[in-house]
Each structure stands twice: as structure tokens, then as C-alpha cells.
Design a protein around this motif. Structure first.
Motif, PDB file in Angstrom:
ATOM      1  N   UNK A 101     -39.311  17.119 -35.296  1.00 45.54           N
ATOM      2  CA  UNK A 101     -40.111  16.829 -34.105  1.00 45.54           C
ATOM      3  C   UNK A 101     -39.309  16.137 -33.000  1.00 45.54           C
ATOM      4  N   UNK A 102     -38.007  15.959 -33.192  1.00 53.91           N
ATOM      5  CA  UNK A 102     -37.151  15.380 -32.150  1.00 53.91           C
ATOM      6  C   UNK A 102     -36.927  16.398 -31.035  1.00 53.91           C
ATOM      7  N   UNK A 103     -36.678  15.877 -29.828  1.00 56.23           N
ATOM      8  CA  UNK A 103     -36.416  16.754 -28.683  1.00 56.23           C
ATOM      9  C   UNK A 103     -35.033  16.432 -28.143  1.00 56.23           C
ATOM     10  N   UNK A 104     -34.238  17.462 -27.903  1.00 54.50           N
ATOM     11  CA  UNK A 104     -32.931  17.319 -27.268  1.00 54.50           C
ATOM     12  C   UNK A 104     -32.991  18.089 -25.952  1.00 54.50           C
ATOM     13  N   UNK A 105     -32.948  17.355 -24.844  1.00 55.11           N
ATOM     14  CA  UNK A 105     -33.025  17.939 -23.506  1.00 55.11           C
ATOM     15  C   UNK A 105     -31.622  17.898 -22.898  1.00 55.11           C
ATOM     16  N   UNK A 106     -30.900  19.021 -23.047  1.00 57.33           N
ATOM     17  CA  UNK A 106     -29.508  19.107 -22.608  1.00 57.33           C
ATOM     18  C   UNK A 106     -29.439  19.384 -21.111  1.00 57.33           C
ATOM     19  N   UNK A 107     -28.496  18.698 -20.424  1.00 63.63           N
ATOM     20  CA  UNK A 107     -28.317  18.934 -18.990  1.00 63.63           C
ATOM     21  C   UNK A 107     -26.860  18.741 -18.603  1.00 63.63           C
ATOM     22  N   UNK A 108     -26.474  19.350 -17.488  1.00 65.86           N
ATOM     23  CA  UNK A 108     -25.102  19.274 -16.981  1.00 65.86           C
ATOM     24  C   UNK A 108     -25.084  18.547 -15.647  1.00 65.86           C
ATOM     25  N   UNK A 117     -14.575  21.062  -9.954  1.00 64.94           N
ATOM     26  CA  UNK A 117     -13.986  19.733 -10.164  1.00 64.94           C
ATOM     27  C   UNK A 117     -14.388  19.133 -11.509  1.00 64.94           C
ATOM     28  N   UNK A 118     -15.172  19.872 -12.282  1.00 63.33           N
ATOM     29  CA  UNK A 118     -15.548  19.427 -13.618  1.00 63.33           C
ATOM     30  C   UNK A 118     -17.038  19.569 -13.865  1.00 63.33           C
ATOM     31  N   UNK A 119     -17.373  19.777 -15.123  1.00 65.42           N
ATOM     32  CA  UNK A 119     -18.770  19.872 -15.549  1.00 65.42           C
ATOM     33  C   UNK A 119     -18.951  18.961 -16.765  1.00 65.42           C
ATOM     34  N   UNK A 120     -19.740  17.914 -16.593  1.00 62.08           N
ATOM     35  CA  UNK A 120     -20.036  16.989 -17.690  1.00 62.08           C
ATOM     36  C   UNK A 120     -21.363  17.377 -18.321  1.00 62.08           C
ATOM     37  N   UNK A 121     -21.407  17.357 -19.648  1.00 61.57           N
ATOM     38  CA  UNK A 121     -22.605  17.730 -20.383  1.00 61.57           C
ATOM     39  C   UNK A 121     -23.206  16.494 -21.041  1.00 61.57           C
ATOM     40  N   UNK A 122     -24.504  16.318 -20.858  1.00 63.94           N
ATOM     41  CA  UNK A 122     -25.247  15.193 -21.418  1.00 63.94           C
ATOM     42  C   UNK A 122     -26.518  15.716 -22.073  1.00 63.94           C
ATOM     43  N   UNK A 123     -27.270  14.819 -22.712  1.00 66.50           N
ATOM     44  CA  UNK A 123     -28.581  15.180 -23.267  1.00 66.50           C
ATOM     45  C   UNK A 123     -29.442  13.937 -23.394  1.00 66.50           C
ATOM     46  N   UNK A 124     -30.723  14.127 -23.188  1.00 70.55           N
ATOM     47  CA  UNK A 124     -31.706  13.100 -23.516  1.00 70.55           C
ATOM     48  C   UNK A 124     -32.237  13.459 -24.893  1.00 70.55           C
ATOM     49  N   UNK A 125     -32.102  12.549 -25.842  1.00 73.46           N
ATOM     50  CA  UNK A 125     -32.534  12.789 -27.217  1.00 73.46           C
ATOM     51  C   UNK A 125     -33.695  11.852 -27.512  1.00 73.46           C
TER      52      UNK A 125
END
Length: 186
Positions: A101-108, A117-125
Motif C-alpha cells: 500500500x506504499x506509494x512512490x511518486x517519481x519525478x525529475x 545541463x543535467x536531470x536529477x531524479x527524485x521520489x516522494x515515498x
């Protein structure tokens, strides 16, 4: 993500609050996170703000596919990820098994209009676990910064904190994080 500015959307039914998550090519928003009113507070200038990361916060996906941040006892929302190097990219892998039931909301985050110039990847877990381990990697021109690490995100005294696990003790601490069954909820 502490003290994030909130956009107010006024409709006939009332006021609704949202935060744009992620910045893709040409500044395109990747996700809209709707905010429950009890989580809002005002800064000294009267602007609405919200702390997305924290204890008793849960991201829920609605039937229509919208994401809503609301207060819920026993849930924790983490912001995981690492900024990339110049003209590079970053990635992550969650090492701790998450409950279903966890949610991983991935965003760049694109550091230029098309990401050159770069792409950083993050997520709200959003999960019930009070500790998670994440393997982080990044490329590009790092100017002496490490290219990879394992980071532990945990709750201490009601605050979400993070620390890097040194390579010397990585095996012991990772084994402890990955095997502790009472935290996984099985």
C-alpha cells in the motif's frame, strides 16, 4: 520538501490547494499534488505553505488518478533522491522492501529546458516504515562529490532525517535494514 509554496485554485465549490511536483522538459510539471487543508500553514507574509515530508502524512492516489497529500496517523512521507552532476543524471533504487500500500511518486528536475545541463531524479515515498534504505547514483561532472552511496531515511523525535551509510559498515547495516521483518509488516 519543507515550507513549499502552495497554489490556491478557486472554484465554485471552494478553494483547493496544490503543489506542482517535478520540472520536466521546458518546465512542464510532472505531477500535481493536491493538499488537504489541515496540513497548510501561513508564513509571515500570509502565503500558504506545506511541509510535504514528515510524519503523519500520506499520499493517496484517487480513483481518477490524482495524488492527494493528507494527514494520516502512522504514515511517513520521505523525499528521496540526489542531485546530479553537471550535464549528468541521477538515479535511485529503494533497497528496503515496501508494503504493497506504499506509494512512490517519481519525478525529475531538469536543470535546463531540455535537460542538457543535467536531470536529477527524485521520489516522494509514502509508507508506514520508519526507516528505508536507498541506493543513490549520479553521473556528470561531480567536482569531487561521491558518485554513489547508500542513504538511510529514518524518523527520529518526530522528524524525518537522513544519513549516508559508510562503505566500511555498509554490509552490517544494510543486512539489518533489509532483514528486519517487524518493520516490513510481515
Amino acid at each position: 520538501m519543507k515550507g513549499v509554496w502552495v497554489d490556491v485554485v478557486k472554484r465554485d465549490a471552494g478553494e483547493f490547494y496544490k503543489v506542482n511536483v517535478g520540472r520536466g522538459a521546458h518546465g512542464k510539471v510532472q505531477h500535481i499534488l493536491w493538499i488537504a487543508k489541515p496540513l497548510l500553514y501561513e508564513d509571515e507574509k500570509g502565503n500558504k505553505r506545506v511541509d510535504i515530508v514528515g510524519v503523519d502524512r500520506r499520499i493517496v492516489k484517487t480513483e481518477k488518478g490524482n495524488f492527494v497529500l493528507r494527514r494520516e496517523q502512522g504514515w511517513i512521507t520521505y523525499d528521496i533522491g540526489w542531485e546530479c552532476g553537471y550535464r549528468g543524471s541521477s538515479s535511485f533504487e529503494i533497497l528496503t522492501p515496501l508494503p504493497e500500500d506504499s506509494i512512490v511518486l517519481k519525478y525529475d528536475i531538469y536543470h535546463s529546458e531540455r535537460g542538457s545541463l543535467g536531470i536529477s531524479t527524485f521520489a516522494l515515498v509514502s509508507t508506514r516504515l520508519d526507516r528505508i534504505a536507498v541506493s543513490l547514483k549520479r553521473s556528470g561532472r561531480l567536482y569531487g562529490k561521491p558518485a554513489k552511496t547508500v542513504r538511510e531515511y529514518y524518523v527520529e523525535e518526530g522528524e524525518v532525517k537522513e544519513r549516508d551509510i559508510p562503505e566500511a559498515c555498509m554490509d552490517e547495516e544494510l543486512a539489518e535494514l533489509l532483514v528486519d521483518e517487524k518493520e516490513v509488516g510481515t
